[in-house]
Design an enzyme around this catalytic site. Structure first.
Site, mmCIF file in Angstrom:
data_model
loop_
_atom_site.group_PDB
_atom_site.id
_atom_site.type_symbol
_atom_site.label_atom_id
_atom_site.label_comp_id
_atom_site.label_asym_id
_atom_site.label_seq_id
_atom_site.Cartn_x
_atom_site.Cartn_y
_atom_site.Cartn_z
ATOM 1 N N ALA A 209 -14.893 57.944 -32.207
ATOM 2 C CA ALA A 209 -13.975 57.306 -32.134
ATOM 3 C C ALA A 209 -13.198 57.123 -33.481
ATOM 4 C CB ALA A 209 -14.420 55.757 -32.018
ATOM 5 N N MET A 210 -11.762 56.669 -33.330
ATOM 6 C CA MET A 210 -10.954 57.034 -34.440
ATOM 7 C C MET A 210 -11.351 56.119 -35.477
ATOM 8 S SD MET A 210 -7.395 55.677 -32.694
ATOM 9 C CE MET A 210 -7.687 54.399 -31.241
ATOM 10 N N ARG A 211 -11.900 55.066 -35.224
ATOM 11 C CA ARG A 211 -12.559 54.077 -36.342
ATOM 12 C C ARG A 211 -13.492 54.822 -37.436
ATOM 13 N NH1 ARG A 211 -14.330 51.968 -31.692
ATOM 14 N NH2 ARG A 211 -16.485 51.961 -31.451
ATOM 15 N N TYR A 212 -14.031 55.813 -36.662
ATOM 16 C CA TYR A 212 -15.215 56.642 -37.480
ATOM 17 C C TYR A 212 -14.794 57.655 -38.231
ATOM 18 C CZ TYR A 212 -18.309 53.598 -34.762
ATOM 19 O OH TYR A 212 -18.658 52.316 -34.171
ATOM 20 N N THR A 213 -13.645 58.376 -37.929
ATOM 21 C CA THR A 213 -13.353 59.678 -38.207
ATOM 22 C C THR A 213 -12.044 59.543 -39.428
ATOM 23 O OG1 THR A 213 -11.558 60.130 -36.557
ATOM 24 C CG2 THR A 213 -13.977 61.056 -36.335
#
Length: 804
Positions: free
Chosen positions: A175-179
């Site tokens: 998910a974009m909150r992790y990358t």
């Protein structure tokens, strides 16, 4: 008003309602009629009629502006189609980017991620993009950014991702909150000149911000990274190419617009895929695809053989064709080794092809002999261990190439948006030519922008240089003047801009040392301005400058080619069919009515075979499963069927018509099992025949091939294995025999052959041919056999009672 037709009803219903209902005009609706005085005639008539007064006739003007539904739908669909084509699916030839990719790059540039040492959260980038430039879902923006960071998707990634950005096997990114992400150094080629007046700008979706219409790409990224997209009525599939090769072609075309298409194609031999692999299509096929802008190339994986202890070895796949993953190849091998039964007559059964393919894979690859060892050390490493060290290495490779995606077609469709935004099918040459024109225009605009900035700076410095000679007077004018700006202009003959600069200048910049710096900067700027004017005045100088920049960028960012281009023959299923069939003994059974079947082994007693009512045995043929059954019809046409395709079991088999298509009413006459490397005797009733190699019988299609040439009323008489050498005895139906050497019979691939004995269809037709073994040919031996020796084609000698 309730009786009026609905504006949204179907056209036919609206017309009917318009004819039957009173019409309403805009004036009748908007302006209420004046009240009629009590007792008036109009009021009395209305009361007497008991109904509303009639309305004025309808106006026909507005109705003509409403298009028919079909035209309205067509126009709206066309608008939607063009929106998808120009706004989503197709890349621009100028910068190689789709709108969402262009907006991601621009947003990251404005966020300071152009030369940032740190990564930022992907969610921050996505939020900025959809909030300012791309009013669509966040998943579409994030998916596009993920692909821009994958080095197996793009040849030259423009986003540097940190974290889980997916895998070659198709795993989704985190998910974009992790990358996290930032721009790669090569993104400089797209964004470096963005603020130098090189491109046009347009307002974003809400008009608050501006966004670039195109990016000032310093190299043709449309070819470097390629693109893939499906629009409405058109699609694009542009492969990636090597930066050095594309830059070389672009520089040549910029320097000399007359550079031919052949010269450009010589500089770009073919695509350069991110995963490497090998293109086996010929140079002519690649060039033809590039000229038309549409086609496909044959791409093959790369592998190596790793020797092990005690003579063992294993096959290691190191590079895969584009779009192919190790998971895909492993699933295809599993599907071949463990096929799924097909539904037939309410039962799940395996076809002969499935069984043969399964046996081939199980005999070629050891159990649990396929594993994926890809990882940090090896991007791709698929290990395949053979079932036996005696397994042929080439046979295993060919089996895998034919039945898996290790060899596949890579489509090419060079559909792009031109610089003006119009979609078209382009050739490789036209893409580079149009980008070259765009780059020349971009550099010209950049030159004008830089020249304008240099001239403005020169103008300011000249004003400073003028007042430094009399700084005390300047200070006095400023201190004593009510309007120092106007007095400075009058006293020193300055311009408005120069006077404003002097009023805002710091005292430290009036030092003597600053005067020296101003002189040096002026000299430098004047030299720069002269060079810029030279570029604008000379097209040749401009072209040389652009070409030099392209070559410098190629030197800085270029790398070696990854994809090998080496023409080779395509591996087809027919090439490996013998590999997928285990070589085992079998017996083929052919009935006179054309029913075919097989039994395993050679211990088949023909007398114990059963047939359908009215049918009987035509031929019982011991052979191998890798052989072919050849059927000759009464017209001399040959039909080939792989022996392994004949069904086994104890049933009646299948009719020959389900496996071959007899032409022109042909009927089964003779049958024989043939091996590719053995010789056979074929002859007609008229006495003409020849020897033929087994492989010459085989045909690819069900329609067979014209083989034995016959006269009218003649039928095939002989179809049997030929002895290696020695003599043969030829017999006719009227009891004649002729003995001569086998070598006198010519070997042909098809035709009529030579005259073996004087015979004609009917009572004197050719009957049989028997090899002479140890001086015996059937019942013919000794002196009787010697008396029958003669020249090939002669009449022979009577030896037995004629057949009735």
């Amino acid at each position: 008003m309730s009786d009026q037709p609905d504006l949204f009803t179907a056209p036919a219903e609206a017309e009917t309602a318009a004819e039957t209902a009173p019409a309403v005009t805009p004036s009748a609706i908007d302006v209420a009629p004046a009240a009629t005085p009590a007792g008036s005639a109009g009021h009395a008539e209305a009361d007497d009629a008991g109904a509303l007064p009639p309305l004025p006739p309808a106006a026909s003007g507005p109705a003509d502006d409403i298009p028919p539904p079909a035209d309205y739908a067509a126009r709206r669909y066309l608008e939607y189609a063009m929106s998808v084509v120009t706004g989503r699916a197709l890349p621009s030839v100028a910068d190689g980017q789709k709108p969402v990719q262009r907006r991601i790059l621009y947003a990251m540039h404005r966020m300071g991620l152009y030369k940032s040492p740190k990564h930022v959260k992907s969610a921050r980038v996505v939020g900025d993009v959809i909030g300012k430039y791309h009013p669509h879902g966040d998943s579409s923006v994030y998916d596009a950014m993920v692909r821009m960071a994958q080095d197996w998707s793009l040849r030259y990634p423009v986003v540097d991702g940190q974290g889980n950005f997916g895998s070659r096997d198709g795993d989704n990114a985190a998910a974009m909150r992790y990358t996290e992400a930032r721009l790669t150094p090569i993104a400089e080629l797209l964004l470096a000149e963005l603020d130098e007046g090189t491109i046009d700008w347009k307002p974003n979706y809400d008009g608050v911000n501006d966004e670039p219409c195109l990016l000032p790409a310093r190299l043709p990224f449309c070819l470097l990274n390629g693109a893939s997209g499906i629009a409405v009525g058109m699609a694009t599939e542009i492969p990636s190419h090597n930066l050095r090769e594309v830059a070389c072609a672009a520089a040549a075309l910029v320097r000399n617009p007359a550079t031919s298409e052949d010269d450009v194609l010589a500089m770009i031999p073919g695509p350069d895929y991110p995963g490497g692999a090998q293109i086996i299509s010929s140079a002519e096929e690649i060039a033809a695809t590039y000229r038309t802008g549409r086609g496909s190339l044959r791409v093959r994986a790369k592998w190596k053989i790793e020797p092990l202890a005690r003579g063992q070895w294993r096959l290691v796949i190191t590079e895969l064709p584009p779009g192919v993953s190790t998971a895909t190849v492993m699933s295809e091998i599993e599907a071949c080794s463990n096929p799924v039964a097909k539904e037939k007559a309410g039962k799940k059964v395996f076809t002969p092809e499935q069984l043969n393919l399964k046996a081939a894979f199980l005999s070629a690859i050891s159990e649990s002999g396929v594993r994926d060892e890809s990882g940090k050390e090896h991007d791709v490493r698929l290990v395949i261990e053979p079932a036996s060290s005696r397994q042929g290495q080439d046979d295993l490779v060919r089996l895998l190439l034919a039945h898996t995606s290790l060899e596949t077609n890579a489509p090419i469709n060079l559909t792009v948006l031109g610089v003006a935004g119009a979609p078209r099918q382009a050739s490789l040459y036209s893409i580079i030519a149009e980008w070259s024109r765009f780059r020349l225009t971009t550099v010209e605009r950049r030159t004008r922008h830089r020249l304008s900035a240099a001239e403005k700076r020169i103008h300011i410095l000249e004003g400073r240089q003028a007042i430094l000679l009399d700084i005390d007077k300047v200070i006095k004018v400023i201190r004593e003047s009510d309007d120092p700006k106007a007095d400075l202009i009058a006293a020193f003959k300055l311009s408005d801009i120069q006077a404003e600069d002097i009023l805002e200048i710091r005292l430290r910049q009036l030092a003597r040392l600053e005067g020296l710096k101003i002189g040096e900067e002026l000299a430098k700027l004047r030299e720069e301005a002269a060079g810029l004017n030279t570029l604008l005045d000379s097209e040749e100088a401009l072209r040389a400058c652009v070409a030099a920049e392209i070559e410098a960028d190629a030197k800085k960012y270029g790398d070696d080619r990854r994809t090998l281009i080496e023409a080779d023959a395509k591996v087809t299923l027919s090439d490996t069919k013998s590999l997928s069939i285990p070589d085992e003994p079998t017996t083929l059974i052919v009935s006179k009515h054309g029913w075919l079947r097989s039994r395993s082994g050679h211990n088949v007693d023909p007398t114990q075979l059963s047939f359908r009512s009215g049918d009987s045995l035509l031929a019982c043929l011991p052979c191998r499963t890798v052989d072919h059954l050849i059927l000759l019809d009464h017209q001399g046409r040959a039909y080939s069927i792989p022996a392994a395709d004949l069904p086994g079991g104890k049933g009646d088999g299948v009719p020959a018509t389900s496996l071959v298509d007899f032409q022109d009413g042909g009927k089964l006459c003779l049958a024989q099992a043939v091996s590719a490397d053995k010789l056979y005797l074929v002859a007609g009733e008229g006495g003409y025949g020849f020897r033929v190699k087994g492989e010459d019988f085989v045909s690819r299609g069900k329609a067979g091939k014209a083989f034995l040439t016959l006269d009218d009323g003649e039928a095939p008489a002989i179809f049997q294995p030929a002895p290696a050498t020695g003599d043969i005895a030829v017999f006719t139906r009227d009891g004649r025999a002729l003995v001569f050497a086998l070598d006198e019979i010519r070997q042909l691939a098809k035709g009529r052959g030579l005259k073996l004995i004087d015979a004609t269809p009917g009572k004197t037709a050719l009957d049989e041919i028997i090899p002479v073994i140890d001086g015996v040919a059937g019942k013919l031996k000794g002196e009787r056999l010697d008396n029958c020796r003669g020249n090939r084609g002669s009449k022979g000698k009577p030896v037995k009672t004629p057949r009735k």
